[in-house]
Design an enzyme around this catalytic site. Structure first.
Site, PDB file in Angstrom:
ATOM      1  N   ALA A  17     -12.286  14.559   5.527  1.00  0.00           N
ATOM      2  CA  ALA A  17     -11.504  15.467   4.622  1.00  0.00           C
ATOM      3  C   ALA A  17     -10.100  15.817   5.230  1.00  0.00           C
ATOM      4  O   ALA A  17      -9.985  15.165   6.229  1.00  0.00           O
ATOM      5  CB  ALA A  17     -12.360  17.056   5.061  1.00  0.00           C
ATOM      6  N   ARG A  46     -11.598  23.938  -3.786  1.00  0.00           N
ATOM      7  CA  ARG A  46     -11.218  25.204  -3.712  1.00  0.00           C
ATOM      8  C   ARG A  46     -11.368  25.957  -5.174  1.00  0.00           C
ATOM      9  O   ARG A  46     -11.269  27.323  -5.088  1.00  0.00           O
ATOM     10  CB  ARG A  46      -9.884  25.433  -3.201  1.00  0.00           C
ATOM     11  CG  ARG A  46      -9.424  25.438  -1.776  1.00  0.00           C
ATOM     12  CD  ARG A  46      -8.220  25.192  -1.307  1.00  0.00           C
ATOM     13  NE  ARG A  46      -7.956  24.702   0.203  1.00  0.00           N
ATOM     14  CZ  ARG A  46      -8.135  23.376   0.408  1.00  0.00           C
ATOM     15  NH1 ARG A  46      -8.452  22.383  -0.159  1.00  0.00           N
ATOM     16  NH2 ARG A  46      -7.878  23.264   1.635  1.00  0.00           N
ATOM     17  N   HIS A  69     -21.404  24.129   5.214  1.00  0.00           N
ATOM     18  CA  HIS A  69     -21.012  24.428   6.653  1.00  0.00           C
ATOM     19  C   HIS A  69     -22.374  24.993   7.591  1.00  0.00           C
ATOM     20  O   HIS A  69     -22.421  24.595   8.838  1.00  0.00           O
ATOM     21  CB  HIS A  69     -20.072  25.521   6.951  1.00  0.00           C
ATOM     22  CG  HIS A  69     -18.806  24.900   6.466  1.00  0.00           C
ATOM     23  ND1 HIS A  69     -17.509  25.983   6.564  1.00  0.00           N
ATOM     24  CD2 HIS A  69     -18.277  23.797   6.289  1.00  0.00           C
ATOM     25  CE1 HIS A  69     -16.431  25.031   6.179  1.00  0.00           C
ATOM     26  NE2 HIS A  69     -16.949  23.908   5.992  1.00  0.00           N
ATOM     27  N   TYR A  79     -24.175  11.150   8.408  1.00  0.00           N
ATOM     28  CA  TYR A  79     -23.877  12.294   9.287  1.00  0.00           C
ATOM     29  C   TYR A  79     -25.119  12.086  10.141  1.00  0.00           C
ATOM     30  O   TYR A  79     -24.817  12.361  11.338  1.00  0.00           O
ATOM     31  CB  TYR A  79     -23.779  13.561   8.682  1.00  0.00           C
ATOM     32  CG  TYR A  79     -22.716  13.619   7.540  1.00  0.00           C
ATOM     33  CD1 TYR A  79     -21.448  12.843   7.588  1.00  0.00           C
ATOM     34  CD2 TYR A  79     -22.740  14.473   6.495  1.00  0.00           C
ATOM     35  CE1 TYR A  79     -20.596  12.892   6.601  1.00  0.00           C
ATOM     36  CE2 TYR A  79     -22.040  14.808   5.431  1.00  0.00           C
ATOM     37  CZ  TYR A  79     -20.893  13.862   5.650  1.00  0.00           C
ATOM     38  OH  TYR A  79     -19.881  13.832   4.593  1.00  0.00           O
ATOM     39  N   ASP A 104     -11.215  30.922   1.292  1.00  0.00           N
ATOM     40  CA  ASP A 104     -10.220  29.981   1.569  1.00  0.00           C
ATOM     41  C   ASP A 104      -9.146  30.677   2.418  1.00  0.00           C
ATOM     42  O   ASP A 104      -8.841  30.327   3.622  1.00  0.00           O
ATOM     43  CB  ASP A 104      -9.740  29.351   0.660  1.00  0.00           C
ATOM     44  CG  ASP A 104      -8.566  28.264   0.913  1.00  0.00           C
ATOM     45  OD1 ASP A 104      -9.198  27.333   2.168  1.00  0.00           O
ATOM     46  OD2 ASP A 104      -7.639  27.804   0.220  1.00  0.00           O
ATOM     47  N   LYS A 151     -13.332  26.983   9.127  1.00  0.00           N
ATOM     48  CA  LYS A 151     -13.660  28.314   8.302  1.00  0.00           C
ATOM     49  C   LYS A 151     -13.540  27.969   6.878  1.00  0.00           C
ATOM     50  O   LYS A 151     -12.900  27.255   6.328  1.00  0.00           O
ATOM     51  CB  LYS A 151     -12.646  29.183   8.800  1.00  0.00           C
ATOM     52  CG  LYS A 151     -11.081  28.870   8.828  1.00  0.00           C
ATOM     53  CD  LYS A 151     -10.531  28.376   7.868  1.00  0.00           C
ATOM     54  CE  LYS A 151     -10.478  29.386   6.514  1.00  0.00           C
ATOM     55  NZ  LYS A 151      -9.968  28.528   5.525  1.00  0.00           N
ATOM     56  N   SER A 207     -18.995   9.269   7.654  1.00  0.00           N
ATOM     57  CA  SER A 207     -18.686   9.674   6.072  1.00  0.00           C
ATOM     58  C   SER A 207     -20.237   8.898   5.354  1.00  0.00           C
ATOM     59  O   SER A 207     -20.700   8.254   6.031  1.00  0.00           O
ATOM     60  CB  SER A 207     -17.665   9.104   5.654  1.00  0.00           C
ATOM     61  OG  SER A 207     -17.480   9.190   4.310  1.00  0.00           O
ATOM     62  N   ARG A 208     -20.330   9.577   4.285  1.00  0.00           N
ATOM     63  CA  ARG A 208     -21.495   9.028   3.549  1.00  0.00           C
ATOM     64  C   ARG A 208     -21.107   7.466   2.743  1.00  0.00           C
ATOM     65  O   ARG A 208     -21.812   6.839   2.482  1.00  0.00           O
ATOM     66  CB  ARG A 208     -21.679   9.907   2.221  1.00  0.00           C
ATOM     67  CG  ARG A 208     -22.174  11.662   2.775  1.00  0.00           C
ATOM     68  CD  ARG A 208     -23.049  11.860   1.704  1.00  0.00           C
ATOM     69  NE  ARG A 208     -23.737  13.269   2.269  1.00  0.00           N
ATOM     70  CZ  ARG A 208     -23.390  14.478   2.410  1.00  0.00           C
ATOM     71  NH1 ARG A 208     -22.038  14.697   1.887  1.00  0.00           N
ATOM     72  NH2 ARG A 208     -24.150  15.363   2.886  1.00  0.00           N
ATOM     73  N   LEU A 225     -16.455  19.985   6.224  1.00  0.00           N
ATOM     74  CA  LEU A 225     -17.164  19.559   4.900  1.00  0.00           C
ATOM     75  C   LEU A 225     -16.870  20.949   4.011  1.00  0.00           C
ATOM     76  O   LEU A 225     -16.304  21.859   4.646  1.00  0.00           O
ATOM     77  CB  LEU A 225     -18.686  19.673   4.996  1.00  0.00           C
ATOM     78  CG  LEU A 225     -19.104  18.403   5.865  1.00  0.00           C
ATOM     79  CD1 LEU A 225     -20.645  18.690   6.295  1.00  0.00           C
ATOM     80  CD2 LEU A 225     -19.165  17.089   4.940  1.00  0.00           C
TER      81      LEU A 225
END
Length: 328
Positions: free
Chosen positions: A10, A163, A77, A56, A175, A95, A34-35, A72
């Protein structure tokens, strides 16, 4: 040296946290997961990280790491914080940790049964800017605190951005609404009792894009607005009987303005400027986390603190559906 594994590639990790870990004195990144293995290897090569994993789970099972940083999407989370703790890894999770305060109880249980350190990544609480704000309030530099005022806004209508995707935990309050709440709680050591709020949602995305909030802390009030569809602005002002403190770039230090605090007297005839040349708040965050892992005594954001902060956000959502005050 605390060895970090990074769960995902990310942007916040690439741009802020991974460079901070690599720059830190007591920790280092030893793995990227990462996937998509190719993306993990690309990021690992960029930062000279020795190990890359295509899942992961594979990284969590590896003995090449002691801790994980989780940037993520918000909706993942809780799940991955618990999985990491159950794998015996210490956890620094971006967060907001959760979308509901009650969900944090499962992370607390995972932390306790595995005897690991788990914390939410509120970098502002490690910044010398906010440490100074807390010290000034505590020493009575502005007399009795009566009102805190804040704003945090930016403009983003990209439908692909997490977002703006409800299923990924998108929305303005998760956010950025968490920041005026956390910074006020951190600086004053007080908890809000009641909140009142207006919240607007995007008709296309369904996410909350604007909130105007008032919180009653008993001795003082906090009022702030946040938006993901307004011109960029950040400010926090702590107004007391003998003066006020204005934080110029309160959250994204040195990106939205100078790292400065202005302390003004009651008559506004005199003011003092406190400048912080390079707060390196992300580096301070990861170094504090590493010290907490080592000695268990470092001041970090506890999960119990995170739950209290999320309870305020939960109350704001409830208050937005009614007139009048809502109990936190």
């Amino acid at each position: 040296m605390l060895r970090f594994g990074i769960i995902s590639t990310a942007k916040i990790g690439r741009d802020n946290v991974v460079p901070a870990i690599q720059d830190a004195e007591n920790c280092v990144v030893t793995a990227i997961a990462s996937r998509d293995l190719a993306r993990a290897r690309e990021m690992a090569d960029r930062f000279s990280v020795p190990h890359a994993f295509g899942s992961y789970e594979e990284m969590l099972a590896s003995d090449t790491i002691d801790a994980v940083y989780i940037p993520l999407p918000t909706s993942q989370h809780i799940e991955w914080s618990i999985k990491a703790a159950d794998a015996g890894k210490h956890v620094l999770c971006e967060k907001p940790l959760a979308l509901k305060a009650a969900d944090i109880d499962d992370v607390i249980a995972a932390r306790d049964r595995n005897r690991v350190v788990v914390t939410e990544a509120y970098m502002v609480t490690y910044s010398p800017v906010w440490q100074k704000v807390r010290a000034l309030i505590d020493e009575g530099a502005i007399g009795s605190l009566r009102h805190v005022q804040g704003a945090f806004t930016y403009f983003n209508r990209d439908p692909a951005n997490m977002r703006n995707v409800p299923e990924l935990g998108g929305g303005g309050l998760p956010d950025i609404g968490v920041y005026p709440v956390m910074s006020t709680r951190f600086s004053t050591g007080k908890e809000p009792l009641w909140v009142q709020a207006i919240t607007e949602r995007d008709p296309d995305f369904g996410t909350d894009v604007y909130s105007s909030v008032k919180a009653d802390f008993g001795d003082f009030e906090l009022s702030f607005y946040i938006s993901t569809q307004m011109a960029n602005r950040q400010v926090m002002v702590f107004h007391g009987t003998d003066g006020y403190i204005e934080v110029k770039s309160p959250f994204n230090a040195n990106r939205w303005g100078p790292e400065e605090i202005e302390l003004a007297d009651r008559s506004h005839n005199e003011s003092r400027i406190f400048r912080f040349q390079d707060s390196r708040q992300y580096r301070r965050e990861v170094e504090a986390f590493a010290r907490a892992v080592k000695n268990g005594k470092e001041e970090i954001v506890t999960l119990e603190n995170s739950k209290l902060n999320q309870k305020v956000i939960d109350a704001i959502y409830r208050a937005s559906e009614k007139d009048g005050w809502e109990a936190v």
